[in-house]
Enzyme design. Structure first.
Site, PDB file in Angstrom:
ATOM      1  N   LYS A  40      18.329  20.185  -3.687  1.00  0.00           N
ATOM      2  CA  LYS A  40      18.272  20.532  -5.112  1.00  0.00           C
ATOM      3  C   LYS A  40      17.303  19.592  -5.822  1.00  0.00           C
ATOM      4  O   LYS A  40      17.540  18.387  -5.908  1.00  0.00           O
ATOM      5  CB  LYS A  40      19.646  20.417  -5.773  1.00  0.00           C
TER       6      LYS A  40
ATOM      7  N   GLY B 231      18.884   8.836  -7.591  1.00  0.00           N
ATOM      8  CA  GLY B 231      19.044   9.086  -9.018  1.00  0.00           C
ATOM      9  C   GLY B 231      19.767   7.942  -9.699  1.00  0.00           C
ATOM     10  O   GLY B 231      19.692   6.792  -9.264  1.00  0.00           O
ATOM     11  N   SER B 232      20.487   8.268 -10.748  1.00  0.00           N
ATOM     12  CA  SER B 232      21.115   7.240 -11.568  1.00  0.00           C
ATOM     13  C   SER B 232      22.332   6.640 -10.880  1.00  0.00           C
ATOM     14  O   SER B 232      22.998   7.283 -10.064  1.00  0.00           O
ATOM     15  CB  SER B 232      21.534   7.828 -12.928  1.00  0.00           C
ATOM     16  N   THR B 233      22.640   5.414 -11.258  1.00  0.00           N
ATOM     17  CA  THR B 233      23.791   4.721 -10.686  1.00  0.00           C
ATOM     18  C   THR B 233      25.091   5.417 -11.051  1.00  0.00           C
ATOM     19  O   THR B 233      26.010   5.515 -10.222  1.00  0.00           O
ATOM     20  CB  THR B 233      23.801   3.259 -11.161  1.00  0.00           C
TER      21      THR B 233
ATOM     22  N   GLY C 108      25.530   8.351  -8.850  1.00  0.00           N
ATOM     23  CA  GLY C 108      25.797   7.852  -7.501  1.00  0.00           C
ATOM     24  C   GLY C 108      27.238   7.421  -7.333  1.00  0.00           C
ATOM     25  O   GLY C 108      27.871   7.697  -6.302  1.00  0.00           O
TER      26      GLY C 108
ATOM     27  N   GLU D  34      20.285   6.038  -3.157  1.00  0.00           N
ATOM     28  CA  GLU D  34      19.198   5.194  -3.651  1.00  0.00           C
ATOM     29  C   GLU D  34      19.226   5.327  -5.164  1.00  0.00           C
ATOM     30  O   GLU D  34      18.882   6.372  -5.705  1.00  0.00           O
ATOM     31  CB  GLU D  34      17.861   5.631  -3.059  1.00  0.00           C
TER      32      GLU D  34
ATOM     33  N   CYS E 226      12.209   3.509  -9.840  1.00  0.00           N
ATOM     34  CA  CYS E 226      13.471   2.790  -9.661  1.00  0.00           C
ATOM     35  C   CYS E 226      13.256   1.336  -9.284  1.00  0.00           C
ATOM     36  O   CYS E 226      14.061   0.467  -9.633  1.00  0.00           O
ATOM     37  CB  CYS E 226      14.341   3.491  -8.615  1.00  0.00           C
TER      38      CYS E 226
ATOM     39  N   GLU F 183      18.652  -0.568 -17.009  1.00  0.00           N
ATOM     40  CA  GLU F 183      17.425   0.079 -16.541  1.00  0.00           C
ATOM     41  C   GLU F 183      16.870   0.965 -17.651  1.00  0.00           C
ATOM     42  O   GLU F 183      17.513   1.922 -18.077  1.00  0.00           O
ATOM     43  CB  GLU F 183      17.708   0.914 -15.291  1.00  0.00           C
TER      44      GLU F 183
END
Length: 497
Positions: A198, A250-252, A255, A272, A306, A403
């Site tokens: 995706k 993607g974003s923490t 995740g 990641e 990132c 971030e």
């Protein structure tokens, strides 16, 4: 000749040394962009089972490029079934045969690199010189590299007869759409897995164009499936019970959600996530070289990286000299049309990301940091943000901890190597770091102390398919690239799937 020579007083005091006329790449090079797209399932483009559609826009102009399907749970079910059906035959192929498909895909990517680079810049907003000279060469290199591993898995160090895990669900971000696709798909196919991928909802076009490349390469139906949509589609995909492996970049926050969702299952997971990298400059570093590394570290791809060097740690004794040189260099950066070959800084990917950058920079000023940006005229349409630095930043400031994912640099100082290590590690993230010094012993000492998955020495943002990449702490776990990038897609216990 002598009487035409200008005196030093008559020369311009600031601005770029040379002024270039616009040199835009033709948007037509991207090929035809359909008005609407469905999913790519079982080797065919198919309509979604739902009626909801999303739009992708050119971030430099806010022009709608195309509509694409919002994937439903039924769409996910169809895609996973297609991947499962294809898995048996694909995994049974000798590695040398799988390699032929990967080599073919790599060559087609090279042949169509101009088309893909322009399409990526239009959909993402990044400068064409980056997509042309970095993204597309990396994409092809990743497929070439993992094609070479396909028939050597017994010698990769993961035990005898390592087997593929099965169906891999892969969710990628919008900052490097095609490159992240290559990082995920190439090792998955080389190891005998099938894929449901995706792409991000703001940048689906190059993934859909890659689906055409899969057909052009004659890839068996169902080996690669691409479904589009927002986070709802991604959540349905990662939660699907017949998926054996999940790979997410993607974003923490997302995740964390995926990790909770998969806890207790037998699914393999690699994440990641975000970063807040320190770029550390010592007083013996070559200033001009370090400045180029700082600029590349934070302003490459508008800071949508990132592993961006978003925190500059500079030794106190050279702070003024370094900042003066950095500001001179920033004044030469060109912001504007991503398709102009002279552009250094393109458009922010979306209105939502621009709002996030704006919020955090406002917080930086409110907390007492001093903001500076070069004089720069922003285009009237699109999403834009000036390259910006903050000085007077403390470790408690939001801009030093969160971030930003934009062209914003926070500057902190240090006196000793121990202090530099302590400040660099004072972050919930652990993805990357940079060190600038002439002392090799200091580089090795620092690299051993820094809690970062990748440490660059006297350079920054250097990637190679043979080298693993990944993080610690809230930057995720697992590695992509190199021999290490095979392991997440292999069942080293050789269980049947």
């Amino acid at each position: 000749m002598a009487k035409n020579k200008k005196t030093e007083a008559e020369l311009p005091k600031s601005g770029p040394l040379f002024d270039y006329a616009p040199a835009p790449e033709s948007p037509a090079a991207a090929g035809e962009i359909a008005t609407s797209y469905g999913h790519f399932i079982g080797g065919e483009f198919v309509d979604s089972s739902g009626s909801e559609a999303l739009k992708t826009v050119n971030p430099a102009t806010e022009q709608v490029l195309a509509e694409f399907a919002q994937g439903t749970e039924e769409d996910v079910e169809r895609a996973v079934k297609a991947a499962r059906k294809a898995f048996g035959d694909w995994s049974a192929l000798p590695g040398s045969e799988r390699a032929k498909y990967l080599y073919r895909i790599a060559r087609i990517i090279q042949e169509r690199s101009r088309e893909l680079a322009v399409l990526e810049s239009i959909d993402n907003g990044k400068p064409i010189k980056e997509t042309r000279d970095f993204d597309l060469p990396m994409v092809a290199a990743w497929f070439f590299y993992y094609a070479g591993w396909a028939d050597k898995l017994d010698y990769a160090g993961f035990g005898p007869n390592p087997r593929p895990v099965g169906v891999a669900a892969q969710v990628i971000p919008w900052n490097f759409p095609l490159m992240m696709l290559a990082w995920k798909i190439a090792p998955a196919l080389a190891t005998g897995n099938t894929v449901v991928l995706k792409p991000a909802e703001t940048t689906p076009l190059t993934a859909l164009r890659f689906a055409e490349i899969c057909r052009q390469a004659g890839l068996p139906k169902g080996v690669v499936n691409i479904i589009t949509g927002d986070g709802r589609t991604g959540a349905a995909l990662t939660a699907h019970p017949d998926v054996n492996k999940v790979a997410f970049t993607g974003s923490t926050n997302v995740g964390r959600s995926i990790a909770r969702q998969l806890a207790g299952s037998r699914k393999k997971l690699s994440l990641e996530l975000g970063g807040k990298a320190a770029n550390i400059v010592f007083d013996d570093a070559p200033i001009d070289q370090a400045v180029e590394g700082i600029v590349n570290g934070i302003f490459f791809n508008q800071g949508h990286v990132c592993c961006a060097g978003s925190r500059l740690l500079v030794q106190e004794s050279i702070q003024d000299e370094l900042l003066e040189a950095l500001k001179r260099r920033m004044a030469t950066l060109r912001l504007g049309d991503p398709l102009d070959k002279n552009t250094d800084i393109g458009a922010i990917n979306s209105a939502a990301q621009l709002a996030r950058i704006t919020e955090l920079t406002a917080a930086g000023e409110a907390e007492g940091a001093e903001r500076w940006a070069p004089a720069c005229e922003l285009p009237s349409a699109g999403y834009w943000f000036k390259p910006t630095i903050f000085t007077g930043v403390s470790q408690a400031h939001r801009i030093a901890q969160e971030e930003i994912f934009g062209p914003v640099l926070s500057v902190l100082t240090f006196r000793t190597p121990d202090e530099a290590v302590a400040k660099a590690n004072n972050t919930p993230f652990g993805l990357s770091a940079g060190i600038w010094t002439e002392k090799g012993s200091r580089i090795l000492w620092m690299a051993d102390k820094l809690k970062a998955g990748v440490v660059w020495a006297n350079t920054f943002n250097k990637f190679d398919p043979t080298s693993p990449f990944g993080g610690y702490k809230e930057s995720g776990y697992g590695r992509e690239g190199g021999r290490h990038g095979l392991e997440p897609y292999l069942n080293v216990e050789a269980r049947d799937v």
